[in-house]
Design a protein around this motif. Structure first.
Motif, PDB file in Angstrom:
ATOM      1  N   TYR A   1      50.345 -35.266 -41.606  1.00 44.52           N
ATOM      2  CA  TYR A   1      50.756 -33.858 -41.528  1.00 44.52           C
ATOM      3  C   TYR A   1      49.569 -32.938 -41.264  1.00 44.52           C
ATOM      4  CZ  TYR A   1      49.299 -32.351 -46.269  1.00 44.52           C
ATOM      5  OH  TYR A   1      48.592 -31.995 -47.400  1.00 44.52           O
ATOM      6  N   ILE A   2      48.350 -33.429 -41.519  1.00 44.50           N
ATOM      7  CA  ILE A   2      47.132 -32.692 -41.174  1.00 44.50           C
ATOM      8  C   ILE A   2      46.506 -33.293 -39.911  1.00 44.50           C
ATOM      9  CG2 ILE A   2      44.805 -32.069 -41.916  1.00 44.50           C
ATOM     10  CD1 ILE A   2      46.720 -30.742 -43.691  1.00 44.50           C
ATOM     11  N   LYS A   3      46.431 -34.613 -39.855  1.00 45.99           N
ATOM     12  CA  LYS A   3      45.630 -35.324 -38.849  1.00 45.99           C
ATOM     13  C   LYS A   3      46.207 -35.208 -37.439  1.00 45.99           C
ATOM     14  CE  LYS A   3      45.846 -39.822 -39.008  1.00 45.99           C
ATOM     15  NZ  LYS A   3      45.680 -41.201 -39.500  1.00 45.99           N
ATOM     16  N   LEU A   4      47.527 -35.298 -37.320  1.00 43.40           N
ATOM     17  CA  LEU A   4      48.149 -35.305 -35.997  1.00 43.40           C
ATOM     18  C   LEU A   4      48.372 -33.872 -35.516  1.00 43.40           C
ATOM     19  CD1 LEU A   4      50.771 -38.181 -36.383  1.00 43.40           C
ATOM     20  CD2 LEU A   4      48.436 -38.290 -35.489  1.00 43.40           C
ATOM     21  N   TYR A   5      47.433 -33.389 -34.712  1.00 36.61           N
ATOM     22  CA  TYR A   5      47.509 -32.004 -34.227  1.00 36.61           C
ATOM     23  C   TYR A   5      48.304 -31.964 -32.919  1.00 36.61           C
ATOM     24  CZ  TYR A   5      46.218 -27.531 -32.221  1.00 36.61           C
ATOM     25  OH  TYR A   5      46.261 -26.283 -31.659  1.00 36.61           O
ATOM     26  N   GLU A   6      49.362 -31.158 -32.928  1.00 32.93           N
ATOM     27  CA  GLU A   6      50.224 -31.077 -31.752  1.00 32.93           C
ATOM     28  C   GLU A   6      50.815 -29.665 -31.644  1.00 32.93           C
ATOM     29  OE1 GLU A   6      54.482 -32.810 -30.187  1.00 32.93           O
ATOM     30  OE2 GLU A   6      53.480 -33.865 -31.822  1.00 32.93           O
ATOM     31  N   PRO A   7      50.211 -28.827 -30.813  1.00 31.07           N
ATOM     32  CA  PRO A   7      50.743 -27.468 -30.646  1.00 31.07           C
ATOM     33  C   PRO A   7      51.945 -27.456 -29.711  1.00 31.07           C
ATOM     34  CG  PRO A   7      48.826 -27.762 -29.239  1.00 31.07           C
ATOM     35  CD  PRO A   7      49.017 -29.068 -29.986  1.00 31.07           C
ATOM     36  N   ILE A   8      52.706 -26.380 -29.749  1.00 30.61           N
ATOM     37  CA  ILE A   8      53.750 -26.180 -28.749  1.00 30.61           C
ATOM     38  C   ILE A   8      53.361 -24.972 -27.904  1.00 30.61           C
ATOM     39  CG2 ILE A   8      55.610 -27.238 -30.065  1.00 30.61           C
ATOM     40  CD1 ILE A   8      56.516 -24.484 -30.929  1.00 30.61           C
ATOM     41  N   THR A   9      54.041 -24.787 -26.799  1.00 28.79           N
ATOM     42  CA  THR A   9      53.680 -23.677 -25.917  1.00 28.79           C
ATOM     43  C   THR A   9      54.216 -22.365 -26.472  1.00 28.79           C
ATOM     44  OG1 THR A   9      55.687 -23.835 -24.575  1.00 28.79           O
ATOM     45  CG2 THR A   9      53.807 -25.220 -23.926  1.00 28.79           C
ATOM     46  N   ALA A  10      53.558 -21.282 -26.075  1.00 26.70           N
ATOM     47  CA  ALA A  10      53.983 -19.964 -26.534  1.00 26.70           C
ATOM     48  C   ALA A  10      55.414 -19.667 -26.100  1.00 26.70           C
ATOM     49  CB  ALA A  10      53.027 -18.901 -25.990  1.00 26.70           C
ATOM     50  N   LYS A  11      55.762 -20.082 -24.885  1.00 30.35           N
ATOM     51  CA  LYS A  11      57.113 -19.804 -24.378  1.00 30.35           C
ATOM     52  C   LYS A  11      58.172 -20.477 -25.248  1.00 30.35           C
ATOM     53  CE  LYS A  11      60.009 -19.990 -20.240  1.00 30.35           C
ATOM     54  NZ  LYS A  11      61.188 -20.414 -21.015  1.00 30.35           N
ATOM     55  N   VAL A  12      57.949 -21.769 -25.584  1.00 30.57           N
ATOM     56  CA  VAL A  12      58.910 -22.500 -26.421  1.00 30.57           C
ATOM     57  C   VAL A  12      59.020 -21.840 -27.793  1.00 30.57           C
ATOM     58  CG1 VAL A  12      59.302 -24.675 -27.658  1.00 30.57           C
ATOM     59  CG2 VAL A  12      58.666 -24.707 -25.237  1.00 30.57           C
ATOM     60  N   LEU A  13      57.879 -21.457 -28.360  1.00 34.81           N
ATOM     61  CA  LEU A  13      57.886 -20.848 -29.689  1.00 34.81           C
ATOM     62  C   LEU A  13      58.649 -19.528 -29.697  1.00 34.81           C
ATOM     63  CD1 LEU A  13      56.806 -21.216 -32.595  1.00 34.81           C
ATOM     64  CD2 LEU A  13      54.879 -19.789 -31.942  1.00 34.81           C
ATOM     65  N   VAL A  14      58.418 -18.688 -28.696  1.00 28.94           N
ATOM     66  CA  VAL A  14      59.096 -17.384 -28.669  1.00 28.94           C
ATOM     67  C   VAL A  14      60.578 -17.555 -28.322  1.00 28.94           C
ATOM     68  CG1 VAL A  14      59.068 -15.049 -27.707  1.00 28.94           C
ATOM     69  CG2 VAL A  14      56.907 -16.232 -28.141  1.00 28.94           C
ATOM     70  N   ASP A  15      60.919 -18.597 -27.557  1.00 31.12           N
ATOM     71  CA  ASP A  15      62.343 -18.923 -27.368  1.00 31.12           C
ATOM     72  C   ASP A  15      62.999 -19.190 -28.729  1.00 31.12           C
ATOM     73  OD1 ASP A  15      62.222 -18.728 -24.617  1.00 31.12           O
ATOM     74  OD2 ASP A  15      62.073 -20.893 -24.261  1.00 31.12           O
ATOM     75  N   ARG A  16      62.289 -19.952 -29.576  1.00 29.06           N
ATOM     76  CA  ARG A  16      62.828 -20.283 -30.904  1.00 29.06           C
ATOM     77  C   ARG A  16      62.935 -19.036 -31.773  1.00 29.06           C
ATOM     78  NH1 ARG A  16      59.583 -26.061 -31.966  1.00 29.06           N
ATOM     79  NH2 ARG A  16      60.678 -27.196 -30.314  1.00 29.06           N
ATOM     80  N   ILE A  17      61.958 -18.165 -31.660  1.00 22.43           N
ATOM     81  CA  ILE A  17      62.016 -16.899 -32.400  1.00 22.43           C
ATOM     82  C   ILE A  17      63.287 -16.138 -32.040  1.00 22.43           C
ATOM     83  CG2 ILE A  17      60.955 -14.596 -32.536  1.00 22.43           C
ATOM     84  CD1 ILE A  17      58.218 -15.993 -32.398  1.00 22.43           C
ATOM     85  N   GLU A  18      63.570 -16.051 -30.739  1.00 25.26           N
ATOM     86  CA  GLU A  18      64.755 -15.306 -30.297  1.00 25.26           C
ATOM     87  C   GLU A  18      66.047 -15.983 -30.764  1.00 25.26           C
ATOM     88  OE1 GLU A  18      63.627 -12.768 -26.401  1.00 25.26           O
ATOM     89  OE2 GLU A  18      63.985 -14.889 -25.988  1.00 25.26           O
ATOM     90  N   GLU A  19      66.073 -17.314 -30.761  1.00 27.34           N
ATOM     91  CA  GLU A  19      67.260 -18.030 -31.242  1.00 27.34           C
ATOM     92  C   GLU A  19      67.514 -17.756 -32.716  1.00 27.34           C
ATOM     93  OE1 GLU A  19      67.975 -22.219 -30.258  1.00 27.34           O
ATOM     94  OE2 GLU A  19      66.370 -22.043 -28.775  1.00 27.34           O
ATOM     95  N   ILE A  20      66.451 -17.768 -33.513  1.00 27.56           N
ATOM     96  CA  ILE A  20      66.611 -17.554 -34.956  1.00 27.56           C
ATOM     97  C   ILE A  20      67.037 -16.120 -35.253  1.00 27.56           C
ATOM     98  CG2 ILE A  20      65.357 -17.463 -37.153  1.00 27.56           C
ATOM     99  CD1 ILE A  20      63.801 -19.902 -36.272  1.00 27.56           C
TER     100      ILE A  20
END
Length: 692
Positions: free
Chosen positions: A333-352
C-alpha cells in the motif's frame, strides 16, 4: 453498510440514552460526581438529544441559537475546559460555535457510558486496547467468550436486521484500525452462530499491516477468510468461490483454514486491477444524510477530520517518495506507486458530485504528488468546477507560492504533512527529504495562499536526545507564532515490523524485544540506546500544542509545560523568521508552465510624453475578488499581452510554457527577459500570472 454510524444513531437517541441511564441505575455504577451530575440531569438530556443529533446532521439549523445560549444543553465536566468561544468563533460564527458545544455535550454522555456502562466505548473506536500489539489471540479470544456488553447487543441487533433484509452469501468486514477489531470479531461470531451458511471475510488496514504472519487457527472459528492489500481481485475471487463452490478456486493474497492449519493462498496468477480502471467509488448504500458533523477543538484546520462529510478519493496508489524510515514502506500500500491521470480523477469527482450532491473531497493519499496536484488543479479550473478539497503531502520545495495559489484557485482549502521531529539531524536520519528551513518556507507559501496547514509531529525517534525534543518544540512554537502552521498533532514514535527501523533496528541504535507472534505483528517493543523515557514528554508537548493552536502562550518559557527539569533551547529566538526571509527567488526555466488565472482587464488608451515624444500606452485595470491593480504598458506590447493572456488560461493552454511564451513575444519584439522582469509584469504576478 456503515455499522458505526448506525449504532451511534441508535445509542444517541432518546430511547438509547434512556436505556443507558436505566442500565447504569440498575447496575449501581453511577459513582463519580460527574456521572451523578449527568444522571441528575437525565431529563434534560432526554429532552435535547434527538434535536441536537439532528442539528449535527445538518438539519434544524435554527437550533444553533438555542444551543449557543449555553442554557439549552446540560453541561458536565467536558464544559469545564471550554475554549474562549468569543475568540474562537467571533460574535457571528454561530453554527460552528453550536457544533462545538453540541460536541462537548455528546462527549459528556460518552464519558458517562465509559464510566457506568461500557469502559471500552468510543465514538470512532471500540475496545482499541485489545487490538494494539496483540501478538497473541488469547486476550481477545477470552473477551469474545464473555457475555455481550450493552454496546455489543445494540451492534448485533442492527446487524441482525440488515442480514435479514439482504440475506447475503458473503459478508466482508473492513477493519482499518485496532479500534475496529473487537466489534468485527463480535459481528463474525454472531454470523457464525446464527447464519453458519454465510461466509465471512476480513480485510482492510489492520490485517494488511498486523496479520501478515497469522498462524493461530482459532481466528478462523470467526472468519472464513482474511485477505491482504488491495481488495478488488481477492474479493472477486472470493465471490466466485462462494457463488460456485463446485468449481476449483484460486485465491489472491488470502488466508483460510485447511485441515486445522492456517494456509496462505496466492495461487491466482492474474494481476491486480490498475487504478485507472477501478471505477468511481459508489456511496449509494450509505445514509449520507445521517452522518454527524462535530467540532472537538475550536480550530478550523483540526476540525476537518470530523466536521462535514468528505468524499474520499486517491490521486495515486502508494507513495511517490517511499523512503521514510518509520513508515511501512515494504508493504504494497506504500511501495507500489501508481498515479492516475488528472482527467480520470476529475471525471470521478464529477461522478461523485452527481451521485451524492456533495462537493467536498478528501484525497487520502499517503503523500499526494505535487506534479499531479498541479494537473488536477488545472483540470478542475478548465471544467469550471466549484469544489473544496484537502490532502496529505510532503513539505517539499516543489510547493512554490505560485503552485499554492493555483491549488487554492482550484478549491484546495488545507493540507496536512509530516514535519515529524523538527530537527535537521533527525529529519536526515528519517530520510524525509526536507529540512526545517524548507518546511517553514513551504508552509508559509500555503498559508500566504489561504490554504490551512496541519503538521504531523513526532517525538521519541531512535537516538533523539532530550535537547532535540526541547529544540523541536521550540521550532514548532516559532512556526505557530509566525502563523505558518494552523494545526498539529504529536505522535510518539512506534517501531513497526515493516519499516526500515523495524527491519534493521541495529542500524538505528535500537534493541527490539521480540515476542512469539501467532496473531498481530506490527508494533515492536524496543529499547533505545539513549535510555531516555520519552513518555514523560507526552503531556507537556500536547498541552503546549493545544495552546499554540489557539494562538495562546507563545511567550511562556518551554519549562512551564513540564513538571521536570528540561534544558534551555539552543534554537535562536527568530530562527523561523530568518528561514522565511531566506526564501529563494529563481530565474524562470524554459520548461516552466505559465498559467493565467485572472479575469480580462478593463482597457483605457492613453498618450504619454516621454522626453517630448508622444508614446501610445494602454492602462490595464485588473480586478480580483478583493482588490484591483492598474498597470501601464506600451500600446503594442499591451495588445500582445491582451491577446496572449487567454492562451495561458486553464481553458486554452496553447501557450503553456515559458519557452513558447518567449518565442511568441520575440516574433514581434526584442528582449523578452526585459519585458518579463519589468514592474508591470511583477504586478501582474500578484493578480494571477503563475509560474509553475
Amino acid at each position: 453498510m456503515d455499522l458505526g454510524i448506525e449504532v451511534i444513531l441508535v445509542l444517541f437517541s432518546k430511547d438509547g440514552i434512556d436505556q443507558i441511564f436505566e442500565y447504569a441505575y440498575q447496575n449501581n455504577t453511577i459513582e463519580s460526581e460527574n456521572a451523578q451530575r449527568i444522571y441528575a440531569l437525565r431529563s434534560n438530556y432526554l429532552n435535547t438529544i434527538d434535536d441536537t443529533v439532528a442539528f449535527l446532521q445538518g438539519k434544524n439549523q435554527t437550533l444553533a441559537r438555542q444551543i449557543c445560549s449555553e442554557t439549552f444543553l446540560p453541561q458536565a465536566s467536558r464544559f469545564d475546559q471550554l475554549d474562549d468561544l468569543e475568540w474562537a468563533f467571533g460574535s457571528m460564527g454561530m453554527q460552528d460555535k453550536a457544533k462545538h458545544l453540541a460536541t462537548l455535550y455528546l462527549e459528556d454522555l460518552s464519558d458517562f457510558i465509559k464510566e457506568c456502562v461500557d469502559e471500552n466505548f468510543g465514538f470512532s473506536r471500540y475496545a482499541e486496547r485489545l487490538g494494539q500489539s496483540a501478538n497473541s489471540f488469547d486476550e481477545l479470544n477470552r473477551h469474545l467468550q464473555e457475555e455481550l456488553t450493552f454496546i455489543d447487543e445494540i451492534t448485533l441487533q442492527v446487524l441482525a436486521e440488515r442480514l435479514k433484509q439482504v440475506q447475503p452469501k458473503l459478508v466482508c468486514l473492513s477493519v482499518p484500525f485496532p479500534g475496529n477489531l473487537y466489534s468485527a470479531f463480535r459481528c463474525a461470531q454472531f454470523i457464525k452462530a446464527n447464519h453458519p451458511e454465510i461466509k465471512v471475510s476480513m480485510g482492510g488496514g489492520f490485517p494488511n499491516t498486523e496479520l501478515r504472519s497469522i498462524s493461530d487457527a482459532r481466528v478462523f472459528d470467526f472468519f472464513d477468510f482474511i485477505t491482504l492489500d488491495d481488495g478488488e481481485l481477492p474479493i472477486e475471487l472470493l465471490a466466485n468461490h462462494v457463488l460456485k463452490p463446485e468449481t476449483k478456486s484460486a485465491f489472491k493474497r488470502t488466508f483460510y483454514r485447511k485441515d486445522g492449519k492456517v494456509v496462505y493462498d496466492n495461487s491466482c496468477i492474474k494481476g491486480g486491477y490498475k487504478q485507472n480502471i477501478l471505477g468511481t467509488p459508489d456511496y449509494s448504500d450509505l445514509p449520507l444524510d445521517q452522518y454527524v458533523s462535530v467540532i472537538e477543538v475550536a480550530n478550523p484546520m483540526h476540525s476537518l477530520w470530523s466536521d462535514g462529510r468528505w468524499n474520499k478519493l486517491t490521486m495515486a496508489h502508494g507513495c511517490y517518495w517511499g523512503k521514510c524510515t518509520f513508515c511501512d514502506i515494504s508493504l504494497d500500500y506504500i511501495k507500489l506507486y501508481e498515479p492516475i491521470t488528472a482527467k480520470v480523477l476529475v471525471d470521478r469527482i464529477e461522478e461523485i458530485i452527481e451521485q451524492t450532491g456533495e462537493t467536498g473531497f478528501h484525497f487520502v493519499d499517503e503523500a499526494a504528488p505535487p506534479a499531479l496536484m498541479r494537473e488536477v488543479a488545472l483540470e478542475i479550473l478548465k471544467r469550471n468546477l466549484t469544489i473544496s478539497w484537502w490532502t496529505n503531502i510532503r513539505f517539499e520545495k516543489s510547493f512554490t507560492w505560485d503552485l499554492c495559489r493555483l491549488l487554492k484557485a482550484s478549491g484546495c482549502i488545507a493540507v496536512s504533512g509530516g514535519l515529524e521531529v523538527a530537527s535537521d539531524r533527525l529529519l536526515k536520519l528519517i530520510d524525509k527529504g526536507v529540512t526545517v528551513e524548507q518546511v517553514a518556507q513551504v508552509t508559509n507559501n500555503f498559508t500566504e495562499s489561504g490554504i490551512m496547514v496541519h503538521a504531523y509531529l513526532m517525538y521519541g525517534y531512535p537516538t533523539q536526545t532530550i535537547q532535540e525534543t526541547v529544540d523541536s518544540l521550540e521550532m514548532v512554537r516559532q512556526m505557530f507564532e509566525a502563523g505558518v502552521l494552523q494545526s498539529g498533532f504529536w505522535h510518539q514514535f512506534a517501531m513497526t515490523a515493516h519499516s526500515p527501523v523495524g527491519m534493521e533496528p541495529e542500524a538505528y541504535g535500537v534493541t527490539p524485544h521480540y515476542e512469539e507472534i501467532t496473531f498481530a505483528n506490527n508494533d515492536v517493543q524496543f529499547s533505545d540506546e539513549t535510555g531516555i523515557n520519552h513518555d514523560q514528554f507526552s503531556y507537556g508537548l500536547k498541552k503546549s500544542l493545544f495552546n499554540y493552536m489557539h494562538g495562546l502562550c507563545f511567550d511562556f518559557p518551554l519549562q512551564d509545560w513540564f513538571d521536570f527539569e528540561i534544558p534551555e533551547t539552543q534554537i535562536e529566538a527568530d530562527y523561523i523568521i530568518q528561514c522565511l526571509e531566506l526564501a529563494p527567488s529563481e530565474l524562470t526555466k524554459e520548461s516552466a508552465k505559465i498559467v493565467w488565472l485572472g479575469s480580462p482587464p478593463i482597457v483605457t488608451k492613453l498618450v504619454k510624453n516621454k522626453k517630448g515624444v508622444a508614446v501610445k500606452m494602454l492602462e490595464l485595470t485588473f480586478h480580483d475578488s478583493t482588490e484591483s491593480q492598474v498597470i501601464l504598458i506600451e500600446e503594442q506590447k499591451g495588445l500582445w499581452l491582451l491577446d496572449t493572456l487567454p492562451k495561458l488560461s486553464s481553458a486554452d493552454r496553447s501557450l503553456d510554457t515559458y519557452g513558447k511564451l518567449k518565442a511568441d513575444f520575440e516574433n514581434h519584439f526584442d528582449n523578452f527577459e526585459l519585458f518579463w522582469y519589468s514592474k508591470p509584469m511583477d504586478a501582474l504576478r500578484e493578480y494571477g500570472l503563475l509560474i509553475l
